[in-house]
Design an enzyme around this catalytic site. Structure first.
Site, short mmCIF file in Angstrom:
data_model
loop_
_atom_site.label_atom_id
_atom_site.label_comp_id
_atom_site.label_asym_id
_atom_site.label_seq_id
_atom_site.Cartn_x
_atom_site.Cartn_y
_atom_site.Cartn_z
N LEU A 1 2.64 -11.13 3.76
CA LEU A 1 1.61 -10.85 2.77
C LEU A 1 1.95 -9.67 1.88
O LEU A 1 1.49 -9.57 0.76
CB LEU A 1 0.26 -10.59 3.46
CG LEU A 1 -0.31 -11.76 4.28
CD1 LEU A 1 -1.55 -11.30 5.03
CD2 LEU A 1 -0.64 -12.93 3.37
N GLY B 1 3.57 1.45 3.31
CA GLY B 1 4.34 2.61 3.69
C GLY B 1 4.80 2.59 5.13
O GLY B 1 5.81 3.19 5.48
N PHE B 2 4.06 1.90 6.02
CA PHE B 2 4.39 1.93 7.44
C PHE B 2 4.98 0.63 7.95
O PHE B 2 5.18 0.45 9.13
CB PHE B 2 3.14 2.26 8.26
CG PHE B 2 2.69 3.67 8.11
CD1 PHE B 2 1.35 3.99 8.17
CD2 PHE B 2 3.60 4.68 7.88
CE1 PHE B 2 0.93 5.30 8.02
CE2 PHE B 2 3.20 5.99 7.74
CZ PHE B 2 1.86 6.30 7.80
N GLY B 3 5.20 -0.34 7.08
CA GLY B 3 5.78 -1.59 7.53
C GLY B 3 5.24 -2.76 6.74
O GLY B 3 4.75 -2.61 5.63
N LYS C 1 -0.23 -6.32 11.21
CA LYS C 1 0.42 -5.14 10.62
C LYS C 1 1.54 -4.72 11.58
O LYS C 1 1.29 -4.22 12.66
CB LYS C 1 -0.59 -4.02 10.43
CG LYS C 1 0.00 -2.73 9.87
CD LYS C 1 -1.08 -1.67 9.75
CE LYS C 1 -0.52 -0.35 9.28
NZ LYS C 1 -1.55 0.71 9.20
N ASP D 1 -7.65 8.72 3.16
CA ASP D 1 -6.73 7.97 2.31
C ASP D 1 -7.46 6.80 1.66
O ASP D 1 -7.00 5.66 1.68
CB ASP D 1 -5.52 7.47 3.10
CG ASP D 1 -4.36 7.10 2.18
OD1 ASP D 1 -3.55 6.25 2.58
OD2 ASP D 1 -4.27 7.64 1.06
#
Length: 820
Positions: free
Chosen positions: A507, A511-513, A529, A626
């Site tokens: 999809l 930033g983390f994967g 995720k 965030d």
């Protein structure tokens, strides 16, 4: 009189001409006509209740097939047949006529100096208002000032101290008769405001202290208590996909309902009174009702008191209550206060309230006055003292307060001894349990070491959350409850669901994967995720996100289904949201046209409600840190859901702000006090919301924005310059079209600038933002927002770095700055 006669003749000769949501002097609502609000949420017309043939003018939900009436005009003066007419009379006020056109059956009692221009309008809130003229917003009369049995969002109950108008709910007489019944629900303005339900004019149930977030309503509740008024109002809002109402029925039960569109019925999720201790004064004066007591008697006397009628008392009749023990003095005789925790404090109409006194001073003031029998706080603040009987006290384990009851020295000593004995028993029990647990752990450790030695490796499918305390701001979670509430998925299950993480199922990348779409064996769609091995989100952030989202349940927060931790893989499994992120729409030239202003305004409301839940309605006070467009996901119905809690922080109940040396988030969304000094609070999220609000309205990104008229400004600075120049509508996203409500858009821009003010104290809370979104009144003037210049990033010494991923389901950008 001649004007009224001409008007009456027009009822007969002229056909009924009704606009969509308004009617004027020359128009009328006849029996059979229906007036519909602008967004078609509510309708107004004549109806009959139950099996009755009488006709009433009422307001009901327009989109619900099962007619649900929420307001009645002529509840005590019905029209006996279908000859009824609702119109504006010669004085400019609303009237209802039956067959006799000379005498109205009901009137709004409004007389105007210029009656010819008045106009009646049905709002999307369900409020019927009478306006001065078509172009005026001045309300001359409104139905919300005269509620019947239903309280709708944005409707007030309480006292207008200027006019003397007291708004309260009254039940219907029966299902067939909406006339004024015997039950009423009122806000008692004496002392500290509290809500009380009356039946046959006697107190029937007392909700207790009214507060800014009243758990009675299950939603953010606005309390106003000043020289002009004392009122309570739900800040939720009815829209096309979410209907809610609070109803007082003829039996004396107050219930809150939401509409279940799938089941096509109203679902009750709260009501009162229910149990015996709910009823007012069930245990009489100075009695305490405890439905959770281990013995069979719910009623006990408060410390220092004894039953007034022992025979009736032990027969489970506590009506007479309790009296002070005979021969005991509590006046300057070494008396003290016994703390009774988790109580609904006694009736506040019998108390004195001082909001400017600390609890220590409150205790000393009560102790020096022999007439003072108890003290407590009003909603955890201020000082409340009682000088007579303590009425309607009961146990409330989860939401109660501590009540301090005055007792003599002997009773206090007995209470202290009982507490010590109880503590001693608990200590012994705890030592015994710890010993057994230690033995069990020792045996298990030996077994585990032997097995590890034999296999030579760790078990692959186990994961420990034992160090979560560090990642949650010092608040240690209940590890056992989390492991039971949050399922762990096997790696093979996730691999099969995502077709071994194929590119076709990918999809997006953050930033983390990466994030993948998957389908479980039972057909349920999921979003996975998958943290990369080089991800900036370490085990601490991963644990933080798992813990936070597992404990959060709200329709505007993304729902986590489980996690997978195996070998070097760390994955979070979420509900699948087909419409991706908000950034996928508002920052795309083609997709943004799918979001008209109505949809964007609903998204703004949803985001606001989600942040309110994080800040004040959940069990934990959470700062997201965030908040941005890519972290707001949209479900199939385009409802917003806030995502990505890896950088979130938990605050303790009495904590308002904190400092950090590790500043995380996204440049352009971070508040100045957070980016420059590492200081964050709920007002940091408010600042980020202000940036997001500007982006939703304009369809532009704050970061990287450039305009030749203001080349040194980012998006916020450019919009501010246009605002000062009176040209701010130039920046509104053109894909919204030309027919958007200008005042509503301008109000949202003004709210955004109030959120973007430099000093945190000047920014509103999210509850206040929700309130401002729902009202049509003048708002405060904002100060110049912070971070107007995009060039200001150089002032950070170049330490700020951002990583922007593509539009994705769970796009996460992490920026790290060492705070000064």
């Amino acid at each position: 009189m001649w004007f009224d006669k001409i008007l009456l003749i027009s009822f007969v000769l002229l056909p009924s001409c009704i606009c969509l949501d308004t009617f004027t002097l020359n128009q009328a609502i006849k029996d059979g006509d229906v007036l519909v609000s602008g967004r078609e949420i509510f309708a107004l017309g004549f109806f009959s209740a139950g099996n009755s043939t009488n006709r009433y003018v009422g307001v009901w939900y327009n989109q619900i097939s099962n007619q649900t009436v929420v307001w009645v005009a002529n509840r005590d003066n019905p029209v006996p047949d279908t000859s009824g007419v609702l119109s504006i009379n010669g004085d400019g006020g609303l009237v209802i006529y039956g067959n006799n056109r000379s005498f109205p059956l009901w009137s709004a009692n409004v007389t105007l100096s210029s009656p010819n221009s008045s106009i009646a309008k049905l709002l999307d809130t369900g409020n019927l208002v009478l306006l001065e003229n078509e172009n005026s917003q001045k309300v001359l009369w409104q139905g919300f000032d005269y509620p019947t049995d239903t309280m709708l969002p944005l409707m007030k109950i309480g006292l207008d101290r200027r006019s003397g108008l007291n708004r309260f709910l009254t039940s219907w007489k029966s299902k067939d008769d909406p006339g004024t019944g015997s039950c009423s629900y009122r806000l008692d303005p004496s002392g500290f405001p509290q809500t009380i339900l009356y039946k046959d004019r006697a107190p029937w149930w007392r909700a207790g202290v009214a507060s800014w977030v009243d758990q009675t309503w299950g939603t953010a509740t606005i309390l106003v208590n000043n020289a002009d008024e004392v009122s309570l109002m739900s800040s939720a809002k009815n829209n096309q996909s979410n209907f809610s109402r609070t109803v007082l029925d003829e039996s004396g039960t107050l219930g809150r309902f939401t509409w279940n569109d799938r089941a096509q019925k109203w679902t009750e999720y709260w009501s009162a009174p229910i149990e015996r201790c709910d009823f007012y004064g069930e245990c009489g004066p100075n009695g305490n009702c405890d439905p959770y007591a281990t013995n069979t008697i719910d009623c006990t006397c408060l410390p220092g008191f004894e039953p007034k009628s022992p025979t009736d008392w032990y027969s489970r009749d506590g009506t007479d209550g309790c009296v002070k023990k005979k021969g005991v003095s509590t006046c300057r005789n070494g008396e003290k206060f016994v703390p009774l925790e988790s109580k609904k404090i006694p009736d506040l109409s019998r108390a004195l309230v001082n909001m400017n006194v600390s609890m220590k001073a409150c205790e000393q003031g009560c102790l020096t006055n022999c007439s003072c029998v108890a003290y407590s706080s009003s909603d955890k603040t201020g000082c409340v003292t009682w000088y007579g009987e303590l009425m309607d006290t009961r146990a409330l384990p989860n939401t109660g307060q501590t009540l301090y009851v005055r007792v003599d020295a002997i009773v206090f000593a007995q209470y202290a001894k009982k507490s010590n004995d109880s503590l001693s028993k608990k200590t012994k029990l705890a030592i015994s349990l710890l010993s057994v647990l230690a033995l069990f752990l020792l045996v298990f450790l030996v077994y585990w070491l032997l097995r590890m030695k034999r296999k030579g490796k760790r078990r692959r499918d186990e994961y420990s959350f034992s160090s979560l305390k560090e990642s949650t701001g010092g608040m240690e979670p209940d590890e056992s409850s989390m492991s039971s509430d949050l399922p762990f998925f096997d790696l093979t299950t996730i691999a099969a669901a995502t077709d071994n993480f194929s590119l076709a199922n990918k999809l997006g990348t953050g930033g983390f994967g990466s994030v993948y779409k998957g389908v479980l064996f039972n057909g349920k769609e999921i979003a996975v995720k998958r943290l990369s091995k080089t991800s900036g989100q370490g085990i601490k952030e991963f644990k933080n996100e798992v813990l936070l989202i597992a404990k959060l349940q709200h329709r505007n927060l993304v729902r986590i289904l489980g996690c997978c931790v195996q070998d070097e893989e760390k994955m979070l499994i979420y509900e699948y949201l087909p419409n991706k992120g908000l950034d996928f729409f508002i920052f795309n030239e083609t997709n943004r046209a799918l979001l008209d202003w109505t949809r964007r305004f609903e998204i703004i409301h949803g985001i606001t409600r989600g942040i309110i839940y994080l800040h004040q309605d959940s069990r934990l006070r959470i700062i997201h840190r965030d908040l941005k467009a890519s972290n707001v996901l949209l479900d199939a119905s385009m409802n917003p859901k806030i995502a990505d809690f890896g950088m979130a922080r938990i605050f303790k109940g009495d904590q308002n702000e904190a400092n950090t040396k590790r500043v995380v988030g996204t440049y352009g969304y971070m508040s100045p006090e957070y980016a420059m000094r590492g200081r964050f609070s709920v007002k940091s999220d408010v600042y980020s919301f202000g940036v997001l609000l500007i982006e939703i309205i304009t369809g532009r990104k704050n970061n990287g924005f450039y305009h030749e008229e203001h080349p040194d400004s980012n998006l916020v600075g450019h919009v501010w310059n246009l605002w000062r120049e009176g040209k701010v509508l130039q920046i509104v996203d053109s894909s919204i079209g030309e027919s958007y409500p200008v005042n509503e858009v301008l109000k949202c821009i003004q709210i955004a600038f109030l959120c973007l003010q430099e000093y945190p104290a000047d920014r509103p809370t999210m509850s206040e933002v929700l309130f401002m979104l729902g009202i049509n009144a003048a708002l405060p003037s904002p100060q110049k927002p912070a971070f107007l210049l995009e060039r200001s990033s150089s002032s950070m010494g170049g330490k700020l770095s951002t990583r922007e991923g593509s539009n994705s389901l769970n796009d996460f950008t992490c920026s790290v700055v060492e705070a000064r």
